[in-house]
Design an enzyme around this catalytic site. Structure first.
Site, short mmCIF file in Angstrom:
data_model
loop_
_atom_site.label_atom_id
_atom_site.label_comp_id
_atom_site.label_asym_id
_atom_site.label_seq_id
_atom_site.Cartn_x
_atom_site.Cartn_y
_atom_site.Cartn_z
CG HIS A 39 1.61 8.56 -6.90
ND1 HIS A 39 2.05 8.49 -8.28
CD2 HIS A 39 0.31 8.71 -7.04
CE1 HIS A 39 1.32 8.89 -9.18
NE2 HIS A 39 0.00 8.87 -8.39
CB SER A 194 1.71 14.56 -14.27
OG SER A 194 0.59 13.93 -15.01
NE ARG A 196 -4.26 12.14 -18.12
CZ ARG A 196 -4.96 12.10 -17.09
NH1 ARG A 196 -4.80 12.64 -15.88
NH2 ARG A 196 -6.09 11.11 -17.16
#
Ligand code: PAF
Length: 286
Positions: A39, A194, A196
């Site tokens: 990000h 990620s 996750r």
């Protein structure tokens, strides 16, 4: 100027209207939070490109299928805000579901207007195992576009199918927004970043590493002249750990998203797997 955290659509719109009146260009980085270096690379690109940057943080309920990880998806807004401050983001927009979807008791197309991306691009790859996922993504992204009115919006290439679908929506619905794709960011050992990844045990992470290894192997073979997708498919399978549950390996033209039999430059090689219970995706552009 320090970073402002806003939860209300009306507050964001007010701020953006002031910016627009001053002639500032606006960049949007849509996220579901749990921000990581992937990000951060989108935010940095947005800062380079635009006068003002908005990061949205919203775990969007309508893009999760029943039984998926909506409830356990990491929510780390304090840390997200800190990262955004360090990177010079102007607004973190973190609405709740009621703010985004109102009083509707059912967040489904019996009560809500949905954006339905073309069937051809939805009924394949991740869309096969996640029915309705891309309708939910396209719907929330269009809403964010209408709220923030960005000139530029930044999306990671890791979600290649999502990126393609958003670009298609922008084109088909005549939105005046430039979509900027940003490259995948990886750990030193190759694992694609990620949110996750935080679900993975040590063992599952070790197994998941074979996904990027398989993709790098595909690239190595392609660079040596192998273009037949069935050979590349089998070679990738031979690299994947036996405990990895394969969902798909696909080869698609990155511009048209059509499936290819022979790979060439600009072919996307994409993989989706489960390591333990965690669903992971990764890809490489040849
Ligand atoms: O890629 C994501 O994080 C999400 O799908 C997005 C684009 C923020 C929409 O909820």
């Amino acid at each position: 100027m320090s970073t402002v955290l806003l939860n209300k659509i009306s507050e964001v719109k007010k701020e953006i209207n002031n910016w627009k009146q001053s002639g500032y260009s606006v960049g949007l980085v849509p996220t579901m939070g749990a921000l990581h270096r992937g990000h951060a690379s989108l935010i940095k690109k947005a800062k380079e490109t635009c006068d003002k940057v908005v990061v949205s943080v919203f775990v969007n309920p309508i893009q999760f299928c029943p039984g998926e990880d909506f409830d356990k998806y990491p929510r780390t807004i304090e840390n997200d805000k800190k990262i955004c401050e360090e990177l010079g983001v102007d607004i973190v927009f973190a609405p709740n579901a009621k703010e985004m979807y109102g009083e509707n008791s059912r967040l489904s197309n019996t009560e809500l207007t949905f954006v339905c991306p073309p069937y051809n691009f939805v009924d394949c790859m991740c869309g096969k195992s996640r029915p309705g996922h891309f309708d939910g993504v396209a719907t929330v992204v269009l809403k964010l576009f209408n709220i923030v009115k960005p000139d530029f919006a930044f999306f990671g290439q890791k979600d290649a199918q999502q990126l393609f679908i958003i670009k298609k929506m922008v084109k088909d619905l005549n939105l005046d927004i430039t979509i900027i794709p940003c490259p995948i960011v990886r750990e030193d050992d190759g694992l694609a970043l990620s949110s996750r990844n935080s679900y993975l045990s040590e063992e599952e992470r070790k197994n998941a590493l074979t996904v990027s290894k398989a993709l790098f192997y595909i690239k190595e073979l392609y660079d040596k002249g192998v273009t037949d997708t069935s050979i590349l498919f089998d070679s990738a399978i031979s690299i994947l750990d036996k405990n990895i549950e394969l969902e798909y390996i696909e080869f698609r033209d990155f511009s048209t998203f059509e499936k290819v039999k022979e790979v060439k430059n600009n072919t996307l090689a994409a993989i989706a797997v489960k390591s333990g219970k965690t669903r992971l995706i990764d890809n490489i552009i040849l």
